[in-house]
Design a protein around this motif. Structure first.
Motif, PDB file in Angstrom:
ATOM      1  N   GLY A   1       0.808  -1.222   0.000  1.00 45.52           N
ATOM      2  CA  GLY A   1       0.000   0.000   0.000  1.00 45.52           C
ATOM      3  C   GLY A   1       0.836   1.264   0.000  1.00 45.52           C
ATOM      4  O   GLY A   1       0.486   2.257  -0.638  1.00 45.52           O
ATOM      5  N   SER A   2       1.969   1.240   0.683  1.00 42.61           N
ATOM      6  CA  SER A   2       2.788   2.448   0.746  1.00 42.61           C
ATOM      7  C   SER A   2       3.639   2.644  -0.502  1.00 42.61           C
ATOM      8  O   SER A   2       4.105   3.745  -0.764  1.00 42.61           O
ATOM      9  CB  SER A   2       3.674   2.419   1.999  1.00 42.61           C
ATOM     10  N   THR A   3       3.850   1.601  -1.296  1.00 44.93           N
ATOM     11  CA  THR A   3       4.666   1.748  -2.506  1.00 44.93           C
ATOM     12  C   THR A   3       3.852   1.709  -3.795  1.00 44.93           C
ATOM     13  O   THR A   3       4.408   1.886  -4.876  1.00 44.93           O
ATOM     14  CB  THR A   3       5.742   0.639  -2.570  1.00 44.93           C
ATOM     15  N   GLU A   4       2.549   1.489  -3.708  1.00 41.83           N
ATOM     16  CA  GLU A   4       1.730   1.336  -4.913  1.00 41.83           C
ATOM     17  C   GLU A   4       1.648   2.622  -5.737  1.00 41.83           C
ATOM     18  O   GLU A   4       1.690   2.579  -6.958  1.00 41.83           O
ATOM     19  CB  GLU A   4       0.320   0.858  -4.545  1.00 41.83           C
ATOM     20  N   PHE A   5       1.531   3.754  -5.092  1.00 38.83           N
ATOM     21  CA  PHE A   5       1.272   4.994  -5.830  1.00 38.83           C
ATOM     22  C   PHE A   5       2.501   5.869  -5.994  1.00 38.83           C
ATOM     23  O   PHE A   5       2.388   7.023  -6.372  1.00 38.83           O
ATOM     24  CB  PHE A   5       0.148   5.779  -5.157  1.00 38.83           C
ATOM     25  N   ILE A   6       3.677   5.337  -5.704  1.00 34.08           N
ATOM     26  CA  ILE A   6       4.898   6.093  -5.958  1.00 34.08           C
ATOM     27  C   ILE A   6       5.665   5.366  -7.065  1.00 34.08           C
ATOM     28  O   ILE A   6       5.452   4.171  -7.281  1.00 34.08           O
ATOM     29  CB  ILE A   6       5.755   6.272  -4.683  1.00 34.08           C
ATOM     30  N   PRO A   7       6.526   6.078  -7.782  1.00 34.95           N
ATOM     31  CA  PRO A   7       7.166   5.460  -8.957  1.00 34.95           C
ATOM     32  C   PRO A   7       8.310   4.494  -8.615  1.00 34.95           C
ATOM     33  O   PRO A   7       9.455   4.693  -8.992  1.00 34.95           O
ATOM     34  CB  PRO A   7       7.671   6.665  -9.753  1.00 34.95           C
ATOM     35  N   VAL A   8       7.985   3.479  -7.853  1.00 36.58           N
ATOM     36  CA  VAL A   8       8.915   2.383  -7.568  1.00 36.58           C
ATOM     37  C   VAL A   8       8.156   1.078  -7.785  1.00 36.58           C
ATOM     38  O   VAL A   8       6.931   1.080  -7.870  1.00 36.58           O
ATOM     39  CB  VAL A   8       9.471   2.437  -6.122  1.00 36.58           C
ATOM     40  N   SER A   9       8.846  -0.011  -7.836  1.00 40.10           N
ATOM     41  CA  SER A   9       8.200  -1.303  -8.035  1.00 40.10           C
ATOM     42  C   SER A   9       7.612  -1.796  -6.714  1.00 40.10           C
ATOM     43  O   SER A   9       8.348  -2.215  -5.815  1.00 40.10           O
ATOM     44  CB  SER A   9       9.211  -2.316  -8.572  1.00 40.10           C
ATOM     45  N   SER A  10       6.298  -1.742  -6.603  1.00 41.73           N
ATOM     46  CA  SER A  10       5.668  -2.231  -5.372  1.00 41.73           C
ATOM     47  C   SER A  10       5.843  -3.744  -5.251  1.00 41.73           C
ATOM     48  O   SER A  10       6.048  -4.265  -4.157  1.00 41.73           O
ATOM     49  CB  SER A  10       4.188  -1.860  -5.344  1.00 41.73           C
ATOM     50  N   THR A  11       5.805  -4.452  -6.375  1.00 44.52           N
ATOM     51  CA  THR A  11       6.010  -5.897  -6.339  1.00 44.52           C
ATOM     52  C   THR A  11       7.439  -6.228  -5.931  1.00 44.52           C
ATOM     53  O   THR A  11       7.675  -7.165  -5.163  1.00 44.52           O
ATOM     54  CB  THR A  11       5.692  -6.510  -7.712  1.00 44.52           C
ATOM     55  N   GLY A  12       8.390  -5.459  -6.422  1.00 46.20           N
ATOM     56  CA  GLY A  12       9.784  -5.668  -6.026  1.00 46.20           C
ATOM     57  C   GLY A  12       9.980  -5.472  -4.539  1.00 46.20           C
ATOM     58  O   GLY A  12      10.679  -6.240  -3.881  1.00 46.20           O
ATOM     59  N   HIS A  13       9.351  -4.429  -3.996  1.00 44.96           N
ATOM     60  CA  HIS A  13       9.444  -4.197  -2.553  1.00 44.96           C
ATOM     61  C   HIS A  13       8.760  -5.314  -1.772  1.00 44.96           C
ATOM     62  O   HIS A  13       9.199  -5.685  -0.690  1.00 44.96           O
ATOM     63  CB  HIS A  13       8.840  -2.833  -2.194  1.00 44.96           C
ATOM     64  N   LEU A  14       7.683  -5.837  -2.330  1.00 42.78           N
ATOM     65  CA  LEU A  14       6.980  -6.946  -1.699  1.00 42.78           C
ATOM     66  C   LEU A  14       7.895  -8.177  -1.623  1.00 42.78           C
ATOM     67  O   LEU A  14       8.017  -8.817  -0.571  1.00 42.78           O
ATOM     68  CB  LEU A  14       5.726  -7.266  -2.508  1.00 42.78           C
ATOM     69  N   ILE A  15       8.570  -8.477  -2.715  1.00 39.28           N
ATOM     70  CA  ILE A  15       9.477  -9.629  -2.753  1.00 39.28           C
ATOM     71  C   ILE A  15      10.649  -9.432  -1.797  1.00 39.28           C
ATOM     72  O   ILE A  15      11.030 -10.346  -1.057  1.00 39.28           O
ATOM     73  CB  ILE A  15       9.961  -9.871  -4.199  1.00 39.28           C
ATOM     74  N   LEU A  16      11.234  -8.240  -1.807  1.00 38.88           N
ATOM     75  CA  LEU A  16      12.353  -7.973  -0.896  1.00 38.88           C
ATOM     76  C   LEU A  16      11.931  -8.092   0.563  1.00 38.88           C
ATOM     77  O   LEU A  16      12.668  -8.646   1.389  1.00 38.88           O
ATOM     78  CB  LEU A  16      12.920  -6.580  -1.159  1.00 38.88           C
ATOM     79  N   THR A  17      10.751  -7.577   0.893  1.00 34.78           N
ATOM     80  CA  THR A  17      10.262  -7.663   2.270  1.00 34.78           C
ATOM     81  C   THR A  17      10.027  -9.116   2.665  1.00 34.78           C
ATOM     82  O   THR A  17      10.353  -9.512   3.796  1.00 34.78           O
ATOM     83  CB  THR A  17       8.976  -6.835   2.434  1.00 34.78           C
ATOM     84  N   GLU A  18       9.465  -9.916   1.744  1.00 37.63           N
ATOM     85  CA  GLU A  18       9.257 -11.339   2.050  1.00 37.63           C
ATOM     86  C   GLU A  18      10.577 -12.022   2.386  1.00 37.63           C
ATOM     87  O   GLU A  18      10.663 -12.795   3.332  1.00 37.63           O
ATOM     88  CB  GLU A  18       8.618 -12.050   0.853  1.00 37.63           C
ATOM     89  N   ARG A  19      11.583 -11.731   1.607  1.00 35.80           N
ATOM     90  CA  ARG A  19      12.897 -12.347   1.857  1.00 35.80           C
ATOM     91  C   ARG A  19      13.494 -11.844   3.162  1.00 35.80           C
ATOM     92  O   ARG A  19      14.111 -12.606   3.895  1.00 35.80           O
ATOM     93  CB  ARG A  19      13.830 -12.076   0.693  1.00 35.80           C
ATOM     94  N   LEU A  20      13.313 -10.568   3.435  1.00 41.94           N
ATOM     95  CA  LEU A  20      13.868  -9.974   4.649  1.00 41.94           C
ATOM     96  C   LEU A  20      13.255 -10.600   5.902  1.00 41.94           C
ATOM     97  O   LEU A  20      13.957 -10.888   6.860  1.00 41.94           O
ATOM     98  CB  LEU A  20      13.636  -8.457   4.651  1.00 41.94           C
ATOM     99  N   ILE A  21      11.938 -10.816   5.873  1.00 42.80           N
ATOM    100  CA  ILE A  21      11.279 -11.361   7.061  1.00 42.80           C
ATOM    101  C   ILE A  21      11.192 -12.885   7.031  1.00 42.80           C
ATOM    102  O   ILE A  21      10.660 -13.497   7.960  1.00 42.80           O
ATOM    103  CB  ILE A  21       9.881 -10.737   7.275  1.00 42.80           C
ATOM    104  N   GLY A  22      11.693 -13.504   5.944  1.00 41.91           N
ATOM    105  CA  GLY A  22      11.699 -14.963   5.866  1.00 41.91           C
ATOM    106  C   GLY A  22      10.346 -15.577   5.610  1.00 41.91           C
ATOM    107  O   GLY A  22      10.081 -16.707   6.009  1.00 41.91           O
ATOM    108  N   TYR A  23       9.489 -14.870   4.930  1.00 42.14           N
ATOM    109  CA  TYR A  23       8.140 -15.356   4.628  1.00 42.14           C
ATOM    110  C   TYR A  23       8.155 -15.952   3.232  1.00 42.14           C
ATOM    111  O   TYR A  23       8.130 -15.249   2.231  1.00 42.14           O
ATOM    112  CB  TYR A  23       7.155 -14.191   4.727  1.00 42.14           C
TER     113      TYR A  23
END
Length: 123
Positions: free
Chosen positions: A18-40
């Motif tokens: 939600g926080s990255t959807e409307f800014i010009p960055v890859s929200s899916t990329g941030h989602l994947i990175l966060t999953e890896r960071l938290i081990g999900y």
């Protein structure tokens, strides 16, 4: 932070999406990175990704509902609505063709490799 409970991880991922959807960055990329960071990871993570992405798409549709409705209702009479619809369809063509090409080429390559290497592996 590697062992977030199963209910907290999707909440964290939803906040990231939600926080990255409307800014010009890859929200899916941030989602994947966060999953890896938290081990999900695993099947549940994949299902969470799909649900979160569908939620983001529905949020966009809700945000632009007036525009979408005017396009749908004006297809028969409004040249701008027809042009917008045509442009959206054209925008999807490269992705659909690349997906088809990837599927066809991977099937052809897999058959070629299996035909070429099968006799060698049986010796």
């Amino acid at each position: 932070m590697k062992d977030l409970p199963s209910l907290i991880a999707p909440i964290v991922l939803g906040i990231v999406e939600g926080s990255t959807e409307f800014i010009p960055v890859s929200s899916t990329g941030h989602l994947i990175l966060t999953e890896r960071l938290i081990g999900y990871e695993g099947r549940q993570a994949g299902i969470s990704d799909v649900v979160i992405q569908v939620g983001a798409i529905l949020a966009i549709c809700w945000l632009y509902r007036a525009r979408l409705w005017s396009v749908v209702s004006g297809l028969s009479s409004d040249a701008d609505a027809r042009r917008f619809s045509r442009n959206v369809l054209v925008a999807f063509l490269p992705r659909s063709w690349s997906a088809r090409w990837r599927m066809i080429s991977s099937s052809a390559f897999r058959c070629t490799v299996s035909n070429c290497w099968s006799p060698l592996s049986s010796r």
